[in-house]
Design a protein around this motif. Structure first.
Motif, PDB file in Angstrom:
ATOM      1  N   GLU A 173      16.414  18.796 -19.130  1.00  0.00           N
ATOM      2  CA  GLU A 173      16.745  18.772 -20.547  1.00  0.00           C
ATOM      3  C   GLU A 173      18.099  18.084 -20.676  1.00  0.00           C
ATOM      4  N   GLN A 174      18.065  16.884 -21.230  1.00  0.00           N
ATOM      5  CA  GLN A 174      19.298  16.099 -21.344  1.00  0.00           C
ATOM      6  C   GLN A 174      19.707  15.996 -22.811  1.00  0.00           C
ATOM      7  N   PHE A 175      20.988  16.183 -23.050  1.00  0.00           N
ATOM      8  CA  PHE A 175      21.549  15.956 -24.380  1.00  0.00           C
ATOM      9  C   PHE A 175      22.412  14.701 -24.297  1.00  0.00           C
ATOM     10  N   LEU A 176      22.130  13.734 -25.119  1.00  0.00           N
ATOM     11  CA  LEU A 176      22.725  12.405 -24.975  1.00  0.00           C
ATOM     12  C   LEU A 176      23.375  11.994 -26.293  1.00  0.00           C
ATOM     13  N   MET A 177      24.684  11.910 -26.240  1.00  0.00           N
ATOM     14  CA  MET A 177      25.463  11.700 -27.470  1.00  0.00           C
ATOM     15  C   MET A 177      26.119  10.329 -27.460  1.00  0.00           C
ATOM     16  N   THR A 178      26.003   9.601 -28.545  1.00  0.00           N
ATOM     17  CA  THR A 178      26.686   8.305 -28.699  1.00  0.00           C
ATOM     18  C   THR A 178      27.399   8.283 -30.043  1.00  0.00           C
ATOM     19  N   ALA A 179      28.643   7.864 -30.043  1.00  0.00           N
ATOM     20  CA  ALA A 179      29.375   7.727 -31.307  1.00  0.00           C
ATOM     21  C   ALA A 179      30.206   6.452 -31.264  1.00  0.00           C
ATOM     22  N   ASP A 180      30.283   5.791 -32.386  1.00  0.00           N
ATOM     23  CA  ASP A 180      31.038   4.533 -32.438  1.00  0.00           C
ATOM     24  C   ASP A 180      31.493   4.292 -33.868  1.00  0.00           C
ATOM     25  N   PHE A 181      32.524   3.509 -34.017  1.00  0.00           N
ATOM     26  CA  PHE A 181      32.901   3.026 -35.347  1.00  0.00           C
ATOM     27  C   PHE A 181      33.562   1.673 -35.186  1.00  0.00           C
ATOM     28  N   GLU A 182      33.613   0.914 -36.271  1.00  0.00           N
ATOM     29  CA  GLU A 182      34.176  -0.436 -36.176  1.00  0.00           C
ATOM     30  C   GLU A 182      34.872  -0.808 -37.471  1.00  0.00           C
ATOM     31  N   ALA A 183      35.831  -1.699 -37.320  1.00  0.00           N
ATOM     32  CA  ALA A 183      36.485  -2.306 -38.473  1.00  0.00           C
ATOM     33  C   ALA A 183      36.426  -3.816 -38.283  1.00  0.00           C
ATOM     34  N   ARG A 201       0.859  -1.186   0.000  1.00  0.00           N
ATOM     35  CA  ARG A 201       0.000   0.000   0.000  1.00  0.00           C
ATOM     36  C   ARG A 201       0.900   1.242   0.000  1.00  0.00           C
ATOM     37  N   PHE A 202       0.975   1.865  -1.157  1.00  0.00           N
ATOM     38  CA  PHE A 202       1.826   3.032  -1.303  1.00  0.00           C
ATOM     39  C   PHE A 202       1.069   4.302  -0.904  1.00  0.00           C
ATOM     40  N   THR A 203       1.847   5.378  -0.695  1.00  0.00           N
ATOM     41  CA  THR A 203       1.272   6.682  -0.359  1.00  0.00           C
ATOM     42  C   THR A 203       1.937   7.756  -1.219  1.00  0.00           C
ATOM     43  N   GLN A 204       1.538   8.986  -1.000  1.00  0.00           N
ATOM     44  CA  GLN A 204       2.175  10.102  -1.710  1.00  0.00           C
ATOM     45  C   GLN A 204       3.657  10.221  -1.383  1.00  0.00           C
ATOM     46  N   ALA A 205       4.074   9.622  -0.272  1.00  0.00           N
ATOM     47  CA  ALA A 205       5.498   9.708   0.102  1.00  0.00           C
ATOM     48  C   ALA A 205       6.391   9.098  -0.973  1.00  0.00           C
ATOM     49  N   GLN A 206       5.830   8.220  -1.804  1.00  0.00           N
ATOM     50  CA  GLN A 206       6.634   7.618  -2.882  1.00  0.00           C
ATOM     51  C   GLN A 206       6.671   8.525  -4.122  1.00  0.00           C
ATOM     52  N   ARG A 207       6.008   9.657  -4.064  1.00  0.00           N
ATOM     53  CA  ARG A 207       6.064  10.651  -5.150  1.00  0.00           C
ATOM     54  C   ARG A 207       6.303  12.031  -4.541  1.00  0.00           C
ATOM     55  N   PRO A 208       7.523  12.283  -4.044  1.00  0.00           N
ATOM     56  CA  PRO A 208       7.798  13.555  -3.362  1.00  0.00           C
ATOM     57  C   PRO A 208       7.745  14.723  -4.347  1.00  0.00           C
ATOM     58  N   PRO A 209       7.305  15.897  -3.874  1.00  0.00           N
ATOM     59  CA  PRO A 209       7.262  17.052  -4.772  1.00  0.00           C
ATOM     60  C   PRO A 209       8.663  17.530  -5.145  1.00  0.00           C
ATOM     61  N   THR A 210       8.821  17.907  -6.393  1.00  0.00           N
ATOM     62  CA  THR A 210      10.102  18.471  -6.838  1.00  0.00           C
ATOM     63  C   THR A 210       9.849  19.686  -7.701  1.00  0.00           C
ATOM     64  N   GLN A 211      10.720  20.641  -7.580  1.00  0.00           N
ATOM     65  CA  GLN A 211      10.697  21.808  -8.481  1.00  0.00           C
ATOM     66  C   GLN A 211      12.058  21.945  -9.156  1.00  0.00           C
ATOM     67  N   ALA A 212      12.793  20.860  -9.201  1.00  0.00           N
ATOM     68  CA  ALA A 212      14.182  20.924  -9.673  1.00  0.00           C
ATOM     69  C   ALA A 212      14.254  21.200 -11.178  1.00  0.00           C
ATOM     70  N   ARG A 213      15.371  21.779 -11.583  1.00  0.00           N
ATOM     71  CA  ARG A 213      15.686  22.018 -12.989  1.00  0.00           C
ATOM     72  C   ARG A 213      17.051  21.394 -13.282  1.00  0.00           C
ATOM     73  N   TYR A 214      17.200  20.858 -14.488  1.00  0.00           N
ATOM     74  CA  TYR A 214      18.485  20.261 -14.863  1.00  0.00           C
ATOM     75  C   TYR A 214      18.697  20.456 -16.353  1.00  0.00           C
ATOM     76  N   ARG A 215      19.926  20.721 -16.738  1.00  0.00           N
ATOM     77  CA  ARG A 215      20.271  20.789 -18.159  1.00  0.00           C
ATOM     78  C   ARG A 215      21.672  20.236 -18.355  1.00  0.00           C
ATOM     79  N   SER A 216      21.822  19.325 -19.308  1.00  0.00           N
ATOM     80  CA  SER A 216      23.152  18.781 -19.595  1.00  0.00           C
ATOM     81  C   SER A 216      24.060  19.876 -20.102  1.00  0.00           C
ATOM     82  N   PRO A 217      25.344  19.824 -19.716  1.00  0.00           N
ATOM     83  CA  PRO A 217      26.298  20.745 -20.340  1.00  0.00           C
ATOM     84  C   PRO A 217      26.451  20.368 -21.817  1.00  0.00           C
ATOM     85  N   ILE A 218      26.483  21.356 -22.685  1.00  0.00           N
ATOM     86  CA  ILE A 218      26.595  21.063 -24.118  1.00  0.00           C
ATOM     87  C   ILE A 218      27.332  22.202 -24.811  1.00  0.00           C
TER      88      ILE A 218
END
Lengths: 450, 482
Positions: free
Chosen positions: B169-179, B96-113
């Motif tokens: 806001e997340q910026f997610l970069m992946t790069a690869d190459f193969e021989a 039996r869950f409660t609101q405690a499992q969904r705490p309020p947040t006002q946070a902001r985040y942005r990936s460095p780019i």
């Protein structure tokens, strides 16, 4: 009642509008996936999570013709099912593609949209009502310690292109993929699936699994490393086939050094004459068309009595290597595979196994050496030590590391007569369709390593 | 304001009045992918996935419903569907869950780019991919040369009836190459770190990072070198794992076993569960005292950094294993409430169409004191392995077998040459107990992967792993198929 966010009428209307916007030199391919799904996840005879997912995605591939050939670019957009929104989304996507495509290099392997035979297949089913599904399932499960997921609802795959080709495939169905546990946490694994909800099939599956649990109550034995005779039950064979499904029989992978089949092509290995594998779309549970609208043959033999007959070739690979395509998807993976049954009846399995290991399920398979054709993985769930044709005790899970051409080659002693459907229950990104049909395999040698 | 208004509209409905909490997570993911093979374009694509996940708490049970429609009416209807699911499941709730499992947040985040998605044109990146494959194809023995780059811009907005209003806001970069190189029956593949390991938060600037063309040349050279290299010997001895293989080792044998939902049995039917028991926290000596492992979503540029998870829980750094002892689980607020075990902010969903579950984020092995020279110099006979190519582990996360692309032999404290098809196997706790040296900061590298699969329904999620070079003793190693 659950309804796919995108109906056939809506898709036809949207397709016609996008295709009507094409300019000279432009050709277009559209590929749609859509679903409305109820998911109820169980842990113990309790519900862990319950929910509903409505989702639709359209992939738009633009081809731009010039004197030298084609350029190609793709855009995917989530559709809403609201016609005004979707028209705007797709018109914007087409504009984005136009902005991008002229910058790109020519794509000599691009195959522009082709015409051909269109198709429509719609299968409706009577599913459990969403609001009472959980109660019905829980009542069927009883107090058993069960873990798994119930998935149900409509799924759509469709395509349209500028050459006039149209395909629509919609189906409804449900499956319950679960494992059931002893107090010692040994488990039996099963999947029951269908179109219409089938309470008796569900009850039979649960009862059968519970009955199998009894054999797991004995203390487990730890096997020493080494070679053993094994019976791979159909679900275990299905796990092996699941690994092979990702490109092993794809022509592109073979030519680019990323498939064990290279060994066969170079005459360094071969399959047993007891092994036959085909793609078989006659069951009708997956679309026969690929995302470019090309139809697969209803049956395509890949291996027949041990001899390679075909590989999977999509249009792009065919263009690159000068071959004839055979309806393979973009990854040239298995879509509706069937391993032919043999002559070993269920009643004779333990006697023929004699002293060895009865393997119900395998887990976490991977290639340990792709060009060398070697596979590693684990036993899982109800696996037993067998002596003199009788089950002696469950085993502790063991890791194996074995050659593809041993499993389906030198060590393949007999193939089960009965095929079992292993329903496709994957839900990565969307609910997957169909399944593999496999018999069990009796192997004279199977290497356990740790 | 549509999200807030939809919550308000739903709360006025009959089901809404009975609901204890409602939250909406709107996700918009824009992606560009460019790839090439053998000097030709393979794929140039864009995608935009957008929709909302609505969660509602009724009678102690969360229900969810996702929708691609973001108008107030559709979001409110999705909340009704979620409430129906919650209500029908609540009689059978696992907790039996409660609101405690969904705490309020006002946070902001942005990936460095540094280089945003639009700062490089599609043609520019497409041409770069082609150039990489042309440079990789330096010999007729290079059977295949390919290159891949993707950049995601992932915007998450989270609002709830108890006051959440967070945005990331997340910026997610992946790069690869193969021989892939072939000489007769020998085929060898070499990539730029394995497992799409060069995955970071940032922009197109990572395309050129770490001397791109030197890396391209090295990958091609090593693919060719492996054609004539001897097989990795079958022997038990010293194993040095480079950071790009430590990524996989940490992921499979620390990350997954410590996921609290696995320990509680949620994953038994799919990914499996764990040899770790709830009673092991604070007790189990997981490995040698050199082993310090953190959950750290605060590392700049690491692939799975964020300010709050998909339940609104504030993300903070915590030790999971301190001096080899297990101290904390990878469990979000729901698993913590069920088990009483301390956890972290790791309830994450792959997108708007999946509900959050316990996941890894950045799971890092903290640097030790050994220099590269000290590690290699201490070895009489051993193998260095790098870049994962094969992975398999049992459903309790005990018995593993991993393979790498590139191995090097070490004899009498010196590297004596390459070996091909290097593999090793072991059992989790004994293996980590044999951790003999942990490299210093100078040996530490950061990797990530976009392909961690788990959950029912299935989800693929992005994770980060940072590790120094490590030395393990008495490990069973072996080569390729005979």
């Amino acid at each position: 009642m659950m309804i796919s966010p995108i109906t056939r009428v809506a898709f036809e209307d949207l397709s016609n509008r996008i295709l009507g916007q094409l300019e000279p030199g432009e050709e277009l391919n559209l590929s749609l996936s859509s679903e409305a799904s109820q998911f109820v996840r169980f842990n113990g005879p309790r519900v862990r999570q319950a929910g509903r997912v409505d989702d639709a995605s359209l992939e738009i591939t633009l081809f731009l013709k010039s004197e030298d050939g084609y350029r190609r670019a793709t855009a995917a957009r989530t559709l809403t099912g609201l016609s005004y929104d979707d028209r705007r989304l797709t018109a914007d996507a087409l504009q984005d593609l136009r902005g991008m495509i002229r910058e790109l290099a020519m794509d000599p392997h691009a195959v522009p949209p082709q015409g051909g035979q269109s198709s429509t297949r719609e299968t409706a089913a009577k599913l459990l009502p969403e609001e009472s599904a959980t109660d019905t399932l829980i009542q069927g499960i009883g107090e058993s310690d069960i873990s798994g997921i119930y998935s149900a609802g409509p799924v759509v795959r469709a395509m349209a292109n500028s050459a006039g080709l149209r395909h629509w495939f919609s189906t409804e169905g449900w499956n319950f993929d679960y494992s059931i546990y002893t107090p010692e946490q040994r488990a039996v694994k099963a999947t029951v699936a269908g179109l219409d909800w089938d309470a008796s099939a569900f009850d039979r599956s649960i009862a059968h699994s519970k009955a199998q649990l009894a054999a797991l109550s004995r203390p487990a034995v730890r096997l020493a490393r080494g070679d053993y005779r094994v019976w791979l039950a159909p679900a275990a064979t299905g796990e092996l086939l699941g690994l092979l499904a990702y490109g092993t029989f794809g022509e592109q992978n073979i030519r680019q050094g990323d498939s064990a089949i290279l060994k066969i092509r170079e005459g360094r290995a071969g399959f047993s004459d007891k092994f036959s594998l085909r793609e078989d779309f006659s069951y009708g549970d997956v679309p026969r068309f690929n995302d470019q609208g090309e139809l697969s043959p209803e049956k395509l033999p890949l291996v027949e009595d041990g001899a390679m007959k075909n590989t999977l070739i999509n249009q792009r690979t065919a263009r690159e290597y000068g071959l004839v395509p055979n309806g393979a998807n973009r990854y040239e993976g298995l879509t509706s595979p069937v391993i032919s049954g043999g002559d070993l009846d269920d009643a004779d399995i333990l006697a023929r196994l004699g002293d060895g290991i009865f393997v119900s399920n395998l887990h976490y398979l991977n290639w340990s050496d792709i060009p060398g054709g070697r596979i590693t993985g684990m036993t899982r769930y109800a696996c037993f030590h067998v002596q003199a044709g009788k089950i002696v005790a469950p085993i502790e899970n063991m890791r194996f590391d074995e050659g593809l051409f041993s499993i389906f080659g030198d060590s393949l002693e007999a193939v089960g007569r009965r095929l079992e459907l292993q329903p496709e229950v994957m839900t990565y990104f969307m609910r997957h369709l169909g399944g593999a049909r496999c018999p069990g395999l009796l192997l004279s040698r199977f290497k356990f390593t740790i | 304001m549509a999200l807030e208004e939809a919550i308000g509209a739903f709360q006025k409905s009959e089901l809404g009045r009975r609901s204890e909490w409602v939250g909406i997570r709107e996700v918009s993911e824009t992606r560009r992918i460019h790839s090439a093979r053998d000097g030709k374009p393979e794929s140039n694509s864009t995608s935009m996935s957008r929709g909302a996940m609505v969660e509602v708490l009724v009678d102690g049970q969360f229900g969810y419903a996702s929708t691609p429609r973001l108008d107030i009416e559709s979001l409110s209807a999705a909340a009704e569907r979620a409430a129906t699911q919650a209500e029908s499941a609540s009689r059978w709730a696992v907790h039996r869950f409660t609101q405690a499992q969904r705490p309020p947040t006002q946070a902001r985040y942005r990936s460095p780019i540094l280089k945003s998605m639009d700062s490089m044109k599609a043609g520019e990146i497409g041409d770069l991919m082609i150039q990489i494959t042309e440079r990789l194809k330096r010999s007729p023995k290079i059977l295949k040369a390919s290159a891949f780059a993707s950049l995601d811009r992932l915007i998450t907005r989270y609002v709830s009836s108890n006051g959440s209003n967070g945005e990331q806001e997340q910026f997610l970069m992946t790069a690869d190459f193969e021989a892939v190189a072939q000489d007769g029956p020998v085929v060898q593949r070499r990539t730029n770190g394995g497992m799409r390991g060069r995955s970071y938060q940032g922009g197109w600037e990572y395309l050129y990072a770490d001397h791109l063309w030197e890396r391209v040349d090295r990958v091609a050279e090593q693919a060719l070198e492996l054609l004539t290299a001897p097989e990795c010997p079958d022997e038990t001895g010293d194993l040095v794992l480079m950071p790009d293989q430590m990524m996989l080792q940490i992921h499979e044998s620390i990350g997954h076993p410590l996921e609290l939902d696995r320990i509680l049995g949620d994953e038994r039917n799919y990914a499996g569960w764990s040899f770790v028991k709830t009673s092991d926290f604070g007790q189990l000596q997981y490995g040698s005292k050199l082993m310090n492992v953190t959950f750290d979503p605060t590392v700049e540029n690491e692939f799975a950094s964020y300010a709050f998870d998909d339940t609104g829980t504030r993300a903070e750094r915590h030790h999971l294993i301190r001096e080899g002892k297990l101290v904390r689980a990878l469990g979000g607020l729901e698993s913590q409430a069920r088990s009483g075990i301390p956890g972290v902010a790791n309830m994450r969903a792959s997108s708007w169409n999946r509900a959050p579950i316990d996941r890894m984020a950045n799971i890092n092995l903290e640097p030790g004191n050994s220099s590269w020279d000290e590690i290699i110099g201490s070895i009489d006979r051993g193998v260095i392995m790098e870049s994962n190519r094969s992975w398999s582990i049992d459903d309790f996360r005990n018995k593993f077998q991993f393979g790498c692309e590139y191995g090097r032999r070490v004899e009498n404290g010196k590297i004596t040459g390459a070996v091909r098809n290097p593999n090793y196997r072991g059992i989790t706790v004994p293996f980590w107990t044999q951790l003999a040296k942990v490299g210093n900061l100078a040996t530490t590298e950061t990797y990530g992967t976009p392909n961690c699969g788990k959950g029912e329904p299935n989800q693929v999620i992005k994770v980060g792993h940072r590790s120094p070079v490590c030395l393990f003793k008495n490990v069973e190693m072996f080569g390729g198929a005979k």
